[in-house]
Design a protein around this motif. Sequence first.
Motif, PDB file in Angstrom:
ATOM      1  N   THR A  89       1.027   3.705  11.044  1.00 33.83           N
ATOM      2  CA  THR A  89       2.407   3.868  11.540  1.00 33.83           C
ATOM      3  C   THR A  89       2.440   4.449  12.962  1.00 33.83           C
ATOM      4  OG1 THR A  89       2.617   6.070  10.590  1.00 33.83           O
ATOM      5  CG2 THR A  89       3.361   4.231   9.207  1.00 33.83           C
ATOM      6  N   LEU A 146      -6.314  -0.242   5.305  1.00 31.51           N
ATOM      7  CA  LEU A 146      -7.328   0.589   5.953  1.00 31.51           C
ATOM      8  C   LEU A 146      -7.907   1.475   4.861  1.00 31.51           C
ATOM      9  CD1 LEU A 146      -8.495   1.472   8.751  1.00 31.51           C
ATOM     10  CD2 LEU A 146      -6.744   3.248   8.764  1.00 31.51           C
ATOM     11  N   THR A 188      -0.950  10.936   5.161  1.00 26.47           N
ATOM     12  CA  THR A 188      -2.399  10.737   5.096  1.00 26.47           C
ATOM     13  C   THR A 188      -2.951  10.188   6.421  1.00 26.47           C
ATOM     14  OG1 THR A 188      -2.174   8.429   4.416  1.00 26.47           O
ATOM     15  CG2 THR A 188      -2.158  10.094   2.658  1.00 26.47           C
ATOM     16  N   SER A 231       1.387   7.460  14.262  1.00 24.96           N
ATOM     17  CA  SER A 231       2.032   8.764  14.133  1.00 24.96           C
ATOM     18  C   SER A 231       1.720   9.697  15.311  1.00 24.96           C
ATOM     19  CB  SER A 231       1.524   9.357  12.821  1.00 24.96           C
ATOM     20  OG  SER A 231       1.642  10.726  12.775  1.00 24.96           O
ATOM     21  N   SER A 232       2.553  10.701  15.441  1.00 27.28           N
ATOM     22  CA  SER A 232       2.359  11.704  16.490  1.00 27.28           C
ATOM     23  C   SER A 232       2.492  13.101  15.876  1.00 27.28           C
ATOM     24  CB  SER A 232       3.437  11.492  17.561  1.00 27.28           C
ATOM     25  OG  SER A 232       3.015  12.001  18.781  1.00 27.28           O
ATOM     26  N   ALA A 236       0.561   5.454   0.401  1.00 24.01           N
ATOM     27  CA  ALA A 236      -0.380   6.537   0.724  1.00 24.01           C
ATOM     28  C   ALA A 236       0.302   7.875   0.419  1.00 24.01           C
ATOM     29  CB  ALA A 236      -0.822   6.403   2.164  1.00 24.01           C
ATOM     30  N   GLY A 237       0.864   8.551   1.440  1.00 25.01           N
ATOM     31  CA  GLY A 237       1.554   9.813   1.174  1.00 25.01           C
ATOM     32  C   GLY A 237       2.998   9.613   0.732  1.00 25.01           C
ATOM     33  N   GLY A 238       3.516   8.409   0.898  1.00 22.23           N
ATOM     34  CA  GLY A 238       4.916   8.144   0.517  1.00 22.23           C
ATOM     35  C   GLY A 238       5.924   8.857   1.396  1.00 22.23           C
ATOM     36  N   THR A 239       5.549   9.204   2.636  1.00 20.79           N
ATOM     37  CA  THR A 239       6.468   9.963   3.503  1.00 20.79           C
ATOM     38  C   THR A 239       7.184   9.078   4.515  1.00 20.79           C
ATOM     39  OG1 THR A 239       4.814  10.476   5.199  1.00 20.79           O
ATOM     40  CG2 THR A 239       4.968  12.001   3.329  1.00 20.79           C
ATOM     41  N   SER A 240       7.066   7.776   4.385  1.00 23.73           N
ATOM     42  CA  SER A 240       7.759   6.889   5.329  1.00 23.73           C
ATOM     43  C   SER A 240       9.243   7.226   5.389  1.00 23.73           C
ATOM     44  CB  SER A 240       7.605   5.441   4.866  1.00 23.73           C
ATOM     45  OG  SER A 240       8.650   4.659   5.423  1.00 23.73           O
ATOM     46  N   GLN A 248       5.215  16.670  11.025  1.00 22.19           N
ATOM     47  CA  GLN A 248       5.951  17.619  10.182  1.00 22.19           C
ATOM     48  C   GLN A 248       5.786  17.276   8.693  1.00 22.19           C
ATOM     49  OE1 GLN A 248      10.153  18.209  10.820  1.00 22.19           O
ATOM     50  NE2 GLN A 248       9.830  20.382  11.185  1.00 22.19           N
ATOM     51  N   SER A 249       5.364  16.057   8.414  1.00 23.02           N
ATOM     52  CA  SER A 249       5.125  15.618   7.033  1.00 23.02           C
ATOM     53  C   SER A 249       3.697  15.914   6.590  1.00 23.02           C
ATOM     54  CB  SER A 249       5.343  14.106   6.959  1.00 23.02           C
ATOM     55  OG  SER A 249       4.481  13.462   7.909  1.00 23.02           O
ATOM     56  N   ASN A 277       2.782  -6.502   2.062  1.00 25.64           N
ATOM     57  CA  ASN A 277       3.980  -5.733   2.447  1.00 25.64           C
ATOM     58  C   ASN A 277       5.034  -6.585   3.168  1.00 25.64           C
ATOM     59  OD1 ASN A 277       5.441  -3.417   2.328  1.00 25.64           O
ATOM     60  ND2 ASN A 277       4.326  -2.304   3.918  1.00 25.64           N
ATOM     61  N   PRO A 317       0.850  -1.195   0.000  1.00 29.45           N
ATOM     62  CA  PRO A 317       0.000   0.000   0.000  1.00 29.45           C
ATOM     63  C   PRO A 317       0.887   1.249   0.000  1.00 29.45           C
ATOM     64  CG  PRO A 317      -0.597  -1.521   1.801  1.00 29.45           C
ATOM     65  CD  PRO A 317       0.717  -1.967   1.258  1.00 29.45           C
ATOM     66  N   GLN A 321       7.526   7.458  16.752  1.00 30.64           N
ATOM     67  CA  GLN A 321       6.538   8.005  15.822  1.00 30.64           C
ATOM     68  C   GLN A 321       6.749   7.635  14.354  1.00 30.64           C
ATOM     69  OE1 GLN A 321       7.895  11.739  17.360  1.00 30.64           O
ATOM     70  NE2 GLN A 321       8.117  12.608  15.319  1.00 30.64           N
TER      71      GLN A 321
HETATM   72  C1  LIG Z   1       9.873  15.321   6.521  1.00 34.03           C
HETATM   73  C2  LIG Z   1       9.148  14.295   7.327  1.00 34.03           C
HETATM   74  C3  LIG Z   1       8.641  14.634   8.561  1.00 34.03           C
HETATM   75  C4  LIG Z   1       7.960  13.675   9.323  1.00 34.03           C
HETATM   76  N1  LIG Z   1       7.425  14.052  10.517  1.00 34.03           N
HETATM   77  C5  LIG Z   1       6.696  13.169  11.222  1.00 34.03           C
HETATM   78  C6  LIG Z   1       6.069  13.562  12.444  1.00 34.03           C
HETATM   79  O1  LIG Z   1       6.166  14.718  12.879  1.00 34.03           O
HETATM   80  N2  LIG Z   1       5.349  12.630  13.116  1.00 34.03           N
HETATM   81  C7  LIG Z   1       5.197  11.370  12.636  1.00 34.03           C
HETATM   82  O2  LIG Z   1       4.505  10.587  13.261  1.00 34.03           O
HETATM   83  N3  LIG Z   1       5.791  10.966  11.504  1.00 34.03           N
HETATM   84  C8  LIG Z   1       6.515  11.830  10.771  1.00 34.03           C
HETATM   85  N4  LIG Z   1       7.113  11.435   9.608  1.00 34.03           N
HETATM   86  C9  LIG Z   1       6.973  10.051   9.147  1.00 34.03           C
HETATM   87  C10 LIG Z   1       5.772   9.799   8.216  1.00 34.03           C
HETATM   88  O3  LIG Z   1       5.251  11.010   7.747  1.00 34.03           O
HETATM   89  C11 LIG Z   1       4.707   9.024   8.956  1.00 34.03           C
HETATM   90  O4  LIG Z   1       5.176   7.711   9.187  1.00 34.03           O
HETATM   91  C12 LIG Z   1       3.349   8.972   8.234  1.00 34.03           C
HETATM   92  O5  LIG Z   1       2.411   8.499   9.164  1.00 34.03           O
HETATM   93  C13 LIG Z   1       3.316   8.112   6.994  1.00 34.03           C
HETATM   94  O6  LIG Z   1       2.100   8.370   6.318  1.00 34.03           O
HETATM   95  P1  LIG Z   1       1.954   8.241   4.747  1.00 34.03           P
HETATM   96  O7  LIG Z   1       0.536   8.538   4.424  1.00 34.03           O
HETATM   97  O8  LIG Z   1       2.962   9.052   4.042  1.00 34.03           O
HETATM   98  O9  LIG Z   1       2.248   6.684   4.530  1.00 34.03           O
HETATM   99  P2  LIG Z   1       3.265   5.971   3.532  1.00 34.03           P
HETATM  100  O10 LIG Z   1       4.625   6.495   3.742  1.00 34.03           O
HETATM  101  O11 LIG Z   1       2.733   6.011   2.144  1.00 34.03           O
HETATM  102  O12 LIG Z   1       3.169   4.480   4.074  1.00 34.03           O
HETATM  103  C14 LIG Z   1       3.725   4.131   5.304  1.00 34.03           C
HETATM  104  C15 LIG Z   1       3.413   2.642   5.589  1.00 34.03           C
HETATM  105  O13 LIG Z   1       2.035   2.481   5.850  1.00 34.03           O
HETATM  106  C16 LIG Z   1       1.403   1.633   4.885  1.00 34.03           C
HETATM  107  N5  LIG Z   1       0.109   2.262   4.619  1.00 34.03           N
HETATM  108  C17 LIG Z   1      -0.137   3.566   4.352  1.00 34.03           C
HETATM  109  N6  LIG Z   1      -1.463   3.779   4.298  1.00 34.03           N
HETATM  110  C18 LIG Z   1      -2.065   2.583   4.537  1.00 34.03           C
HETATM  111  C19 LIG Z   1      -3.404   2.172   4.641  1.00 34.03           C
HETATM  112  N7  LIG Z   1      -4.426   3.019   4.486  1.00 34.03           N
HETATM  113  N8  LIG Z   1      -3.649   0.875   4.926  1.00 34.03           N
HETATM  114  C20 LIG Z   1      -2.638  -0.011   5.120  1.00 34.03           C
HETATM  115  N9  LIG Z   1      -1.355   0.342   5.025  1.00 34.03           N
HETATM  116  C21 LIG Z   1      -1.071   1.622   4.732  1.00 34.03           C
HETATM  117  C22 LIG Z   1       2.352   1.578   3.719  1.00 34.03           C
HETATM  118  O14 LIG Z   1       2.283   0.358   3.038  1.00 34.03           O
HETATM  119  C23 LIG Z   1       3.687   1.714   4.425  1.00 34.03           C
HETATM  120  O15 LIG Z   1       4.057   0.463   4.928  1.00 34.03           O
HETATM  121  C24 LIG Z   1       7.818  12.363   8.830  1.00 34.03           C
HETATM  122  C25 LIG Z   1       8.332  12.033   7.579  1.00 34.03           C
HETATM  123  C26 LIG Z   1       8.991  12.981   6.835  1.00 34.03           C
HETATM  124  C27 LIG Z   1       9.517  12.626   5.477  1.00 34.03           C
END
Ligand SMILES: Cc1cc2nc3c(=O)[nH]c(=O)nc-3n(C[C@H](O)[C@H](O)[C@H](O)COP(=O)(O)OP(=O)(O)OC[C@H]3O[C@@H](n4cnc5c(N)ncnc54)[C@H](O)[C@@H]3O)c2cc1C
Length: 539
Positions: free
Chosen positions: A198, A255, A191, A200-201, A119-123, A185-186, A526, A117, A489
Amino acid sequence: MRRWNGWGDDGTSMELGEGARAMLAQRLGPGLPGQDASRDAILAQVPPSRLPGAHAAIQTDAGLRFSMALGESFADWIRKRFGALPPVPDGVAFPESSEQVRELLALAQANNWMVIPFAGGTSVAGHLDCPISARPILSINLGRLNRLLHLDTQSQLATFGAGTPGPQVEAQLRAHGYTLGHFPQSFEYSTVGGWVVTRSSGQQSLRYGRIEQLFAGGHMETPVGTLTLPTLPAASAGPDLRELVLGSEGRFGILTEATVRVTPLPEHESFHAIFLPDWDAAEAAVRTLVQRKLPLSMLRLSNGIETQTNLSLAGHTLLIGWLERYLALRGCRDDKCMLMLGVTGDRRSAPQALREARRTLSAFGAVYIGTAMGSKWLSNRFKGPYLRNTLWDQGYSADTIETAVDWPNVKPLMLAMEQAARDVFAQYGERVHAFTHLSHLYPQGSSIYSQFVWATAAGGFAANFERWQKLKAAVAATIAAHGGTVSHQHGVGRDHAAHLADEKGPLGMDTLAQLCRHFDPKKIMNPGKLLQDEGPWAS
Ligand SMILES: Cc1cc2nc3c(=O)[nH]c(=O)nc-3n(C[C@H](O)[C@H](O)[C@H](O)COP(=O)(O)OP(=O)(O)OC[C@H]3O[C@@H](n4cnc5c(N)ncnc54)[C@H](O)[C@@H]3O)c2cc1C
């Protein structure tokens, strides 16, 4: 447009002022600006898809597949910058409903494809990496599940498509007078579903809670059926199954809808800068504040090196010089630590909370500076990561490592993490600029968020990847030795999976493996993330 090989929108950048450049040169020596690979050169390496014509909903364009192959970790970053292409997904699908997700999972299961999956690709923990495998890999992009589906104002619950990114979450709620208050911060790209899976906080977790507190229920499509989590104010009906979705990192299913607890927009919000004479006073002060449970929305305490770094990044040399002289007169000198404090709430209680906090802090030698720096922080709250692009252009690499631990270990672990990084770079005869803040504080302990900047090494991808692997391994071992969590987080993904057993123990790891088998008997979801059960990986 979103940068393909760096952070954020290409219309936004953060400058490094004279003072900051001088500080880096003095601490690290000259940088080595990289020779970035072109996107065309990378795309030329993308192998043909193993899923051409597999299904009308699956696209196999090389550029699209490449853009789903990596997240934002340092390893992902240098792969893009040096053109070191890892395996990429064979196809990408953009479902628009839970039903379509269910159909795609059934198709993948029937054909023995892997599913990642996206989503935002910010992992930042290698969650999106593709293993080297004979099985085709399907990326399921959740970007079209991006709407507010339902708002129950009586219960203050909002249901979103799980692929809704931060700005759309807030804009759609704001139109009704509500906020989720979750601001990682992302935020610009991550998303609501990504936050949930993940754990998140957000920056104001002190007021709004972590995503665990905000996630009320939803739907997860798994290879063996739909898991529906009803929203209940509270229940004593056995273990809470939301916990299976939180932190599941795409291992159990996708999800598709998330219901979250929302709050009416606050009447008042302000951020205040306060300085404390040294770390011991500062840590004791914030611990006291958080244990008194004052209704604050944010506490962000920088250690001495981060405080100096932030002041040099602030520019305005004359003004900062004046501020430093004033602070010195009030007892905050070389070891001073900056605290950013947020108050959010109604017009009456928010200023009252601020008064109470200032009274508490004054016993620790705090000097209150006002809201100018806080307002600046607010307007730049999502811009810090853009500095990574600027640093790279100047020849410097940057990464962050975070954890959480109980209070007695906060200072020893913070110091040990910074030292572990210095020791790694010393092996190469190089230096690292390491600094730390606490930004999620609890009565029991705190998160620790360390940032590392070093001069990019000669030797391209291999040399830089090796340094980063050693840095991650050394800091992770230090965290484990001090009883810290693998991640506060950012999650586990692939990058932290090797250390998860230290935290969960053998029975805990077996429980997680059994859950994977239960929801995903054919092991399509995954693989290799959270648990080290798949590989090999590109090196
Ligand atoms: C610059 C920067 C700052 C950041 N700051 C923070 C911060 O302040 N706090 C924090 O908690 N994190 C932070 N992060 C980390 C990241 O943003 C988090 O982990 C965020 O929750 C990932 O969300 P995403 O939508 O980008 O998921 P993705 O990166 O696309 O996916 C993350 C993982 O979740 C899975 N996934 C995503 N959506 C679903 C779904 N709906 N159902 C099942 N699996 C799914 C994917 O397969 C992957 O394994 C930061 C990252 C960056 C690059």
